[in-house]
Design an enzyme around this catalytic site. Structure first.
Site, PDB file in Angstrom:
ATOM      1  N   ALA A  72       5.618   3.451 -11.807  1.00 15.21           N
ATOM      2  CA  ALA A  72       6.915   3.096 -11.739  1.00 15.21           C
ATOM      3  C   ALA A  72       6.705   1.817 -11.245  1.00 15.21           C
ATOM      4  CB  ALA A  72       7.319   4.162 -11.931  1.00 15.21           C
TER       5      ALA A  72
ATOM      6  N   GLU B  82       6.406   2.638   4.371  1.00 11.10           N
ATOM      7  CA  GLU B  82       6.753   2.987   5.411  1.00 11.10           C
ATOM      8  C   GLU B  82       7.115   4.511   6.274  1.00 11.10           C
ATOM      9  OE1 GLU B  82      11.921   2.151   6.255  1.00 11.10           O
ATOM     10  OE2 GLU B  82      10.810   2.367   4.408  1.00 11.10           O
TER      11      GLU B  82
ATOM     12  N   ALA C   9       0.811  -1.860   0.042  1.00  9.96           N
ATOM     13  CA  ALA C   9      -0.130  -0.288  -0.311  1.00  9.96           C
ATOM     14  C   ALA C   9       1.077   1.524   0.112  1.00  9.96           C
ATOM     15  CB  ALA C   9      -0.980  -0.114   1.348  1.00  9.96           C
ATOM     16  N   PRO C  10       0.077   2.474  -0.529  1.00 11.59           N
ATOM     17  CA  PRO C  10       0.984   3.799  -0.957  1.00 11.59           C
ATOM     18  C   PRO C  10       0.694   4.564   0.599  1.00 11.59           C
ATOM     19  CG  PRO C  10      -1.207   4.001  -2.018  1.00 11.59           C
ATOM     20  CD  PRO C  10      -1.358   2.271  -1.588  1.00 11.59           C
ATOM     21  N   TRP C  11       1.388   5.804   0.953  1.00 13.48           N
ATOM     22  CA  TRP C  11       1.348   6.310   1.832  1.00 13.48           C
ATOM     23  C   TRP C  11      -0.192   7.292   2.080  1.00 13.48           C
ATOM     24  CZ3 TRP C  11       1.869  11.054  -0.512  1.00 13.48           C
ATOM     25  CH2 TRP C  11       2.951  10.924  -1.633  1.00 13.48           C
TER      26      TRP C  11
ATOM     27  N   GLU D   8      -3.413  -1.311  -8.650  1.00 12.81           N
ATOM     28  CA  GLU D   8      -3.870   0.370  -8.834  1.00 12.81           C
ATOM     29  C   GLU D   8      -2.764   1.430  -8.654  1.00 12.81           C
ATOM     30  OE1 GLU D   8      -6.826   1.068  -8.793  1.00 12.81           O
ATOM     31  OE2 GLU D   8      -8.304  -1.034  -8.103  1.00 12.81           O
TER      32      GLU D   8
ATOM     33  N   SER E  85       2.289   4.209  -7.107  1.00 11.92           N
ATOM     34  CA  SER E  85       3.123   4.343  -8.463  1.00 11.92           C
ATOM     35  C   SER E  85       2.719   3.522  -9.845  1.00 11.92           C
ATOM     36  CB  SER E  85       4.287   5.103  -8.147  1.00 11.92           C
ATOM     37  OG  SER E  85       5.172   4.359  -8.061  1.00 11.92           O
TER      38      SER E  85
ATOM     39  N   LYS F 162       1.866  -4.669   3.747  1.00 17.79           N
ATOM     40  CA  LYS F 162       3.263  -4.005   3.828  1.00 17.79           C
ATOM     41  C   LYS F 162       2.966  -3.167   3.281  1.00 17.79           C
ATOM     42  CE  LYS F 162       6.846  -1.998   1.753  1.00 17.79           C
ATOM     43  NZ  LYS F 162       6.379  -0.494   2.399  1.00 17.79           N
ATOM     44  N   PRO F 163       2.380  -1.931   4.617  1.00 21.96           N
ATOM     45  CA  PRO F 163       1.382  -0.407   3.988  1.00 21.96           C
ATOM     46  C   PRO F 163       3.053   0.826   4.139  1.00 21.96           C
ATOM     47  CG  PRO F 163       2.375  -0.893   6.311  1.00 21.96           C
ATOM     48  CD  PRO F 163       2.470  -2.096   5.865  1.00 21.96           C
TER      49      PRO F 163
ATOM     50  N   GLU G 264       2.634  12.308 -13.073  1.00 26.35           N
ATOM     51  CA  GLU G 264       1.570  13.179 -12.038  1.00 26.35           C
ATOM     52  C   GLU G 264       2.173  13.741 -10.938  1.00 26.35           C
ATOM     53  OE1 GLU G 264       1.183   8.752  -9.699  1.00 26.35           O
ATOM     54  OE2 GLU G 264      -0.504   9.424  -8.871  1.00 26.35           O
TER      55      GLU G 264
ATOM     56  N   CYS H 192      -4.784   9.934  -6.189  1.00 25.77           N
ATOM     57  CA  CYS H 192      -4.462   9.325  -7.281  1.00 25.77           C
ATOM     58  C   CYS H 192      -5.763   9.791  -8.645  1.00 25.77           C
ATOM     59  CB  CYS H 192      -4.693   7.867  -7.102  1.00 25.77           C
ATOM     60  SG  CYS H 192      -5.437   7.462  -6.085  1.00 25.77           S
TER      61      CYS H 192
END
Ligand code: NAD
Length: 496
Positions: free
Chosen positions: A231, A178, A149-151, A250, A229, A175-176, A384, A284
């Site tokens: 990438a 960091e 997951a992202p922040w 996503e 992202s 895994k969130p 973005e 996003c």
């Protein structure tokens, strides 16, 4: 500051077993909120093994029991909503009113939705598609899901990954990011207290290349579900492809915001400011490219700049603050760099484009920014930004508007502003995006899917469509003749 563990493995909160330390901070003040050690590959393995073991019972737990546990979970989250909102706000640098009014209630509603949905997994009806057989569809969970997951919305992203997976009978290791593990661990802890068995939901915190890579390449993960992202999504997909694992991506977005000349201009200007600045633009689906039909263009730019200047930046725990900081100084450098390159390329900054001073200078704040005169093929229009920046460009014809809206690699979300039903229908049909809003931009709802087209990824979060990612369809074909010699055997041999 807390130094309690930022991992949740097999029903226990604990620290990572690697020697690498990391700190979790409030990006609006620089205050350190927690310090811990990162997950090692051994911790990831331990979490996956716990999830494997839990799968044998959780996957066979009747849906009604899964639902009951999830409803108790929602009640616990409701009781803890102030604490969750305060933590989400301080860890994300987001205003407390956003955490209280959007992040936390959205997640609680999601838990309630998936509790009910656990009892409603659908499939094609059984039937005699051949006169000699009855065909039945079984929809089965996959096993252990590995999620990354992202922040930007830590709690919501954890919920979007965990809920459909566990409602369908899978177990999960998430895994969130960091930078933002705090509420993911609180979320998993509440699930366990609500009666969801140990090992069903595990959280490992660490870097992408460390714990993240160990997780997605683990041989006992049945599926990789990634939000982040484009990438990194590409790398994740390559790793998953090497092991022929199912993958759900996503990814990034660059949402167009198309204003036709029959739109309610005031509604569109307000919509653009809210849609561009929500979560400091680190969304996003944020409105990032406003295309405005020429007769409305000047008035729109003027009104958006006026409204942006009124947005109150401030301490994130102040209920009157409209916009907080960015997630980190690094992210702010990225945003400021894009604005500076646009300026150097001839674009005009109508408002914003600077780092606020005074008491806000100790946080990663960036002023709400409106840019015009940037070419369609420039970086600021194509890539973005993930910051509080809106670019505005004029258009003349409807054909041109649709072409410009589709002219980036992304396709996550878009909006069209018009009072003409035919224009609205055309935009919703022809804009290539997973969601097209008409006369609004941003709202989401548990019952409806969220997911991308093009480089924004594939697969759906939220809604019962997400079960297609987290389940396998099995066809069971049963003979109904009882014959020893089936009619089709003639095709292979004819002896009596
Ligand atoms: P990111 O891609 O840098 O990181 C996302 C996650 O991937 C983090 O947990 C990171 O640790 C992990 N990661 C990084 N490298 C990895 C690797 N090699 N292997 C495994 N994991 C790895 O994204 P970010 O900066 O955290 O978040 C912002 C991005 O997320 C934006 O592009 C945004 O559009 C996107 N996003 C998309 C959606 C959506 O629903 N489409 C929602 C939210 C955010």
């Amino acid at each position: 500051m807390t130094s309690t563990g930022q991992h949740f493995i097999n029903g226990k909160r604990r620290s990572g077993s690697s020697e690498e330390r990391f700190s979790v901070t409030n990006p609006a003040t620089g205050e350190v909120l927690a310090v811990d050690t990162r997950a090692s590959a051994d911790d990831v393995d331990e979490a996956v093994q716990a999830a494997r073991k839990a799968f044998t019972t959780w996957s066979r737990t009747p849906p009604a029991e899964r639902c009951d546990a999830m409803l108790r979970w929602a009640d616990l989250l409701q009781q803890r909503s102030d604490e969750l909102a305060a933590t989400e706000s301080s860890n994300g640098g987001k205003p407390i009113k956003l955490a209280r009014g959007f992040d936390v209630p959205g997640v609680i509603d999601n838990v309630r939705f998936f509790a009910g949905a656990a009892r409603n997994l659908e499939g094609k009806s059984s039937g005699e598609y051949s006169p000699e057989h009855t065909s039945t569809i079984r929809r089965e969970p996959l096993g252990v899901v590995g999620s990354i997951a992202p922040w930007n919305y830590p709690l919501q992203m954890a919920a979007w990954k965990i809920l459909p997976a566990v409602a369908a009978g899978n177990t999960i290791v998430l895994k969130p990011a960091e930078l933002t593990p705090l509420t993911s661990v609180m979320f998993a802890e509440a699930a366990q207290e609500a009666g969801i068995p140990d090992g069903v939901i595990n959280i490992v915190t660490g870097s992408g290349r460390g714990a993240g890579h160990a997780l997605i390449s683990h041989p006992n993960i049945a599926m990789v579900s990634f939000t982040g992202s484009t990438a990194v999504g590409r790398e994740v997909a390559k790793t998953a492809a090497g092991q022929v694992k199912r993958v759900h991506l996503e990814l990034g977005g660059k949402a167009p915001f198309v204003v036709f000349d029959d739109a309610d201009l005031e509604a569109a200007a307000r919509g653009a400011v809210a849609g561009a600045l929500i979560n400091s633009g680190q969304d996003c689906t944020a409105a990032t490219r406003a295309y405005v039909q020429r007769p409305h263009y000047e008035a729109f730019v003027h009104r958006v700049a006026e409204l942006m200047t009124d947005v109150r930046l401030g301490p994130v725990d102040d209920p009157d603050t409209d916009m907080g900081s960015l997630i980190s100084f690094r992210q702010r450098e990225h945003v400021a760099g894009m604005v500076e390159r646009a300026r150097a390329g001839g674009a005009k900054v109508v408002c914003g484009g600077y780092l606020p001073d005074g008491p806000l200078a100790r946080g990663a704040y960036y002023a709400p920014t409106l840019i015009i005169d940037a070419p369609q093929d420039s970086e600021i229009v194509q890539q973005e930004i993930f910051g509080p920046v809106l670019v505005c460009l004029p258009f003349d014809t409807d054909d041109e508007a649709i072409r410009l809206a589709n002219d980036t690699p992304y396709g996550l979300a878009a909006s069209a502003w018009t009072s003409n039903v035919f224009r609205a229908q055309r935009a919703s049909r022809e804009i290539q995006a997973g969601c097209v809003w008409i006369n609004d931009h941003i709202p989401i709802i548990s019952e409806m899917p969220h997911g991308g087209y093009k480089a924004s990824g594939f697969g759906k979060d939220m809604s019962t469509y997400s079960f297609d990612e987290y389940t396998n369809i099995k066809h069971v074909m049963s003979d109904i003749t009882g014959d020893q010699r089936k009619s089709w055997h003639n095709l292979v041999f004819t002896s009596r």
